[in-house]
Design a protein around this motif. Structure first.
Motif, PDB file in Angstrom:
ATOM      1  N   ILE A   1       0.854  -1.185   0.000  1.00  0.00           N
ATOM      2  CA  ILE A   1       0.000   0.000   0.000  1.00  0.00           C
ATOM      3  C   ILE A   1       0.891   1.237   0.000  1.00  0.00           C
ATOM      4  O   ILE A   1       1.890   1.298   0.717  1.00  0.00           O
ATOM      5  N   PHE A   2       0.515   2.243  -0.802  1.00  0.00           N
ATOM      6  CA  PHE A   2       1.284   3.480  -0.822  1.00  0.00           C
ATOM      7  C   PHE A   2       0.375   4.664  -1.089  1.00  0.00           C
ATOM      8  O   PHE A   2      -0.739   4.522  -1.600  1.00  0.00           O
ATOM      9  N   LEU A   3       0.862   5.840  -0.704  1.00  0.00           N
ATOM     10  CA  LEU A   3       0.168   7.096  -0.929  1.00  0.00           C
ATOM     11  C   LEU A   3       0.771   7.758  -2.158  1.00  0.00           C
ATOM     12  O   LEU A   3       1.989   7.887  -2.266  1.00  0.00           O
ATOM     13  N   ASN A   4      -0.079   8.181  -3.068  1.00  0.00           N
ATOM     14  CA  ASN A   4       0.345   8.898  -4.266  1.00  0.00           C
ATOM     15  C   ASN A   4      -0.303  10.283  -4.217  1.00  0.00           C
ATOM     16  O   ASN A   4      -1.520  10.403  -4.276  1.00  0.00           O
ATOM     17  N   LEU A   5       0.529  11.310  -4.029  1.00  0.00           N
ATOM     18  CA  LEU A   5       0.055  12.695  -3.992  1.00  0.00           C
ATOM     19  C   LEU A   5       0.316  13.323  -5.354  1.00  0.00           C
ATOM     20  O   LEU A   5       1.438  13.270  -5.854  1.00  0.00           O
ATOM     21  N   VAL A   6      -0.714  13.923  -5.942  1.00  0.00           N
ATOM     22  CA  VAL A   6      -0.588  14.507  -7.278  1.00  0.00           C
ATOM     23  C   VAL A   6      -1.113  15.935  -7.244  1.00  0.00           C
ATOM     24  O   VAL A   6      -2.183  16.192  -6.699  1.00  0.00           O
ATOM     25  N   GLU A   7      -0.335  16.840  -7.830  1.00  0.00           N
ATOM     26  CA  GLU A   7      -0.791  18.206  -8.055  1.00  0.00           C
ATOM     27  C   GLU A   7      -0.949  18.362  -9.558  1.00  0.00           C
ATOM     28  O   GLU A   7      -0.036  18.050 -10.322  1.00  0.00           O
ATOM     29  N   SER A   8      -2.126  18.811  -9.975  1.00  0.00           N
ATOM     30  CA  SER A   8      -2.398  19.054 -11.384  1.00  0.00           C
ATOM     31  C   SER A   8      -2.767  20.523 -11.537  1.00  0.00           C
ATOM     32  O   SER A   8      -3.654  21.023 -10.849  1.00  0.00           O
ATOM     33  N   LYS A   9      -2.066  21.217 -12.430  1.00  0.00           N
ATOM     34  CA  LYS A   9      -2.288  22.649 -12.624  1.00  0.00           C
ATOM     35  C   LYS A   9      -2.681  22.894 -14.070  1.00  0.00           C
ATOM     36  O   LYS A   9      -1.962  22.509 -15.000  1.00  0.00           O
ATOM     37  N   LYS A  10      -3.820  23.546 -14.255  1.00  0.00           N
ATOM     38  CA  LYS A  10      -4.325  23.825 -15.594  1.00  0.00           C
ATOM     39  C   LYS A  10      -3.550  24.983 -16.209  1.00  0.00           C
ATOM     40  O   LYS A  10      -3.495  26.069 -15.652  1.00  0.00           O
TER      41      LYS A  10
ATOM     42  N   PHE B   1       5.543   5.283   0.548  1.00  0.00           N
ATOM     43  CA  PHE B   1       5.143   3.927   0.913  1.00  0.00           C
ATOM     44  C   PHE B   1       4.764   3.850   2.387  1.00  0.00           C
ATOM     45  O   PHE B   1       5.175   4.672   3.205  1.00  0.00           O
ATOM     46  N   LYS B   2       3.951   2.868   2.704  1.00  0.00           N
ATOM     47  CA  LYS B   2       3.395   2.686   4.042  1.00  0.00           C
ATOM     48  C   LYS B   2       4.481   2.720   5.124  1.00  0.00           C
ATOM     49  O   LYS B   2       4.314   3.356   6.156  1.00  0.00           O
ATOM     50  N   ASP B   3       5.609   2.066   4.876  1.00  0.00           N
ATOM     51  CA  ASP B   3       6.689   2.020   5.861  1.00  0.00           C
ATOM     52  C   ASP B   3       7.302   3.382   6.134  1.00  0.00           C
ATOM     53  O   ASP B   3       7.928   3.588   7.170  1.00  0.00           O
ATOM     54  N   ASP B   4       7.149   4.328   5.210  1.00  0.00           N
ATOM     55  CA  ASP B   4       7.745   5.657   5.348  1.00  0.00           C
ATOM     56  C   ASP B   4       6.773   6.721   5.825  1.00  0.00           C
ATOM     57  O   ASP B   4       7.151   7.882   5.996  1.00  0.00           O
ATOM     58  N   LEU B   5       5.499   6.363   6.027  1.00  0.00           N
ATOM     59  CA  LEU B   5       4.477   7.356   6.339  1.00  0.00           C
ATOM     60  C   LEU B   5       4.750   8.143   7.622  1.00  0.00           C
ATOM     61  O   LEU B   5       4.538   9.354   7.658  1.00  0.00           O
ATOM     62  N   ASP B   6       5.204   7.482   8.674  1.00  0.00           N
ATOM     63  CA  ASP B   6       5.438   8.188   9.942  1.00  0.00           C
ATOM     64  C   ASP B   6       6.504   9.271   9.788  1.00  0.00           C
ATOM     65  O   ASP B   6       6.315  10.408  10.232  1.00  0.00           O
ATOM     66  N   VAL B   7       7.603   8.944   9.139  1.00  0.00           N
ATOM     67  CA  VAL B   7       8.682   9.911   8.944  1.00  0.00           C
ATOM     68  C   VAL B   7       8.224  11.017   7.997  1.00  0.00           C
ATOM     69  O   VAL B   7       8.488  12.200   8.230  1.00  0.00           O
ATOM     70  N   PHE B   8       7.507  10.650   6.929  1.00  0.00           N
ATOM     71  CA  PHE B   8       6.987  11.637   5.992  1.00  0.00           C
ATOM     72  C   PHE B   8       6.034  12.600   6.696  1.00  0.00           C
ATOM     73  O   PHE B   8       6.131  13.815   6.535  1.00  0.00           O
TER      74      PHE B   8
ATOM     75  N   ASP C   1       5.837  13.329   9.854  1.00  0.00           N
ATOM     76  CA  ASP C   1       6.572  14.170  10.798  1.00  0.00           C
ATOM     77  C   ASP C   1       7.167  15.370  10.067  1.00  0.00           C
ATOM     78  O   ASP C   1       7.027  16.514  10.515  1.00  0.00           O
ATOM     79  N   GLY C   2       7.816  15.124   8.942  1.00  0.00           N
ATOM     80  CA  GLY C   2       8.396  16.223   8.172  1.00  0.00           C
ATOM     81  C   GLY C   2       7.332  17.169   7.637  1.00  0.00           C
ATOM     82  O   GLY C   2       7.497  18.393   7.689  1.00  0.00           O
ATOM     83  N   LEU C   3       6.226  16.622   7.141  1.00  0.00           N
ATOM     84  CA  LEU C   3       5.138  17.464   6.637  1.00  0.00           C
ATOM     85  C   LEU C   3       4.546  18.316   7.749  1.00  0.00           C
ATOM     86  O   LEU C   3       4.343  19.521   7.576  1.00  0.00           O
ATOM     87  N   ASN C   4       4.291  17.721   8.898  1.00  0.00           N
ATOM     88  CA  ASN C   4       3.745  18.475  10.030  1.00  0.00           C
ATOM     89  C   ASN C   4       4.687  19.575  10.495  1.00  0.00           C
ATOM     90  O   ASN C   4       4.242  20.671  10.829  1.00  0.00           O
ATOM     91  N   ARG C   5       5.985  19.296  10.505  1.00  0.00           N
ATOM     92  CA  ARG C   5       6.964  20.327  10.888  1.00  0.00           C
ATOM     93  C   ARG C   5       6.953  21.486   9.899  1.00  0.00           C
ATOM     94  O   ARG C   5       6.994  22.654  10.286  1.00  0.00           O
ATOM     95  N   ALA C   6       6.887  21.173   8.609  1.00  0.00           N
ATOM     96  CA  ALA C   6       6.871  22.221   7.583  1.00  0.00           C
ATOM     97  C   ALA C   6       5.594  23.053   7.671  1.00  0.00           C
ATOM     98  O   ALA C   6       5.648  24.289   7.596  1.00  0.00           O
ATOM     99  N   VAL C   7       4.450  22.404   7.872  1.00  0.00           N
ATOM    100  CA  VAL C   7       3.183  23.124   7.981  1.00  0.00           C
ATOM    101  C   VAL C   7       3.181  23.999   9.233  1.00  0.00           C
ATOM    102  O   VAL C   7       2.756  25.160   9.191  1.00  0.00           O
ATOM    103  N   ARG C   8       3.685  23.471  10.340  1.00  0.00           N
ATOM    104  CA  ARG C   8       3.764  24.259  11.576  1.00  0.00           C
ATOM    105  C   ARG C   8       4.636  25.488  11.373  1.00  0.00           C
ATOM    106  O   ARG C   8       4.299  26.585  11.808  1.00  0.00           O
ATOM    107  N   PHE C   9       5.763  25.324  10.675  1.00  0.00           N
ATOM    108  CA  PHE C   9       6.654  26.455  10.414  1.00  0.00           C
ATOM    109  C   PHE C   9       5.957  27.508   9.571  1.00  0.00           C
ATOM    110  O   PHE C   9       6.049  28.705   9.834  1.00  0.00           O
TER     111      PHE C   9
END
Length: 79
Positions: free
Chosen positions: A31-40, A54-61, A63-71
């Motif tokens: 199982i994996f997450l696929n994030l896509v940005e589409s710009k017209k 990938f599922k095994d990397d979600l916690d670390v991902f 954490d980094g996303l939450n830190r960036a959003v908090r900043f």
């Protein structure tokens, strides 16, 4: 399993950009997450950017996303 291995999909459109949050399963059952940005760009032309987490990397991902959003929300230190 959904089309193209999709088991979940969510879409948000903001102006000319659309964000897709797709959970997929590959042929081996991973199982994996696929994030896509589409710009017209024009009526028929789109730029697409994609990342896979990938599922095994979600916690670390996350954490980094939450830190960036908090900043972003709190601003630079000292501001």
């Amino acid at each position: 399993m959904g089309s193209r291995g999709e088991v979940f999909s969510w879409r948000n459109t903001i102006g000319r950009r659309t964000y897709f949050f797709n959970v997929k399963e590959n042929r081996t059952g991973d199982i994996f997450l696929n994030l896509v940005e589409s710009k017209k760009n024009t009526e028929t032309d789109f730029d697409r950017h994609s990342i896979v987490v990938f599922k095994d990397d979600l916690d670390v991902f996350m954490d980094g996303l939450n830190r960036a959003v908090r900043f972003i929300r709190e601003g630079k230190p000292g501001n």
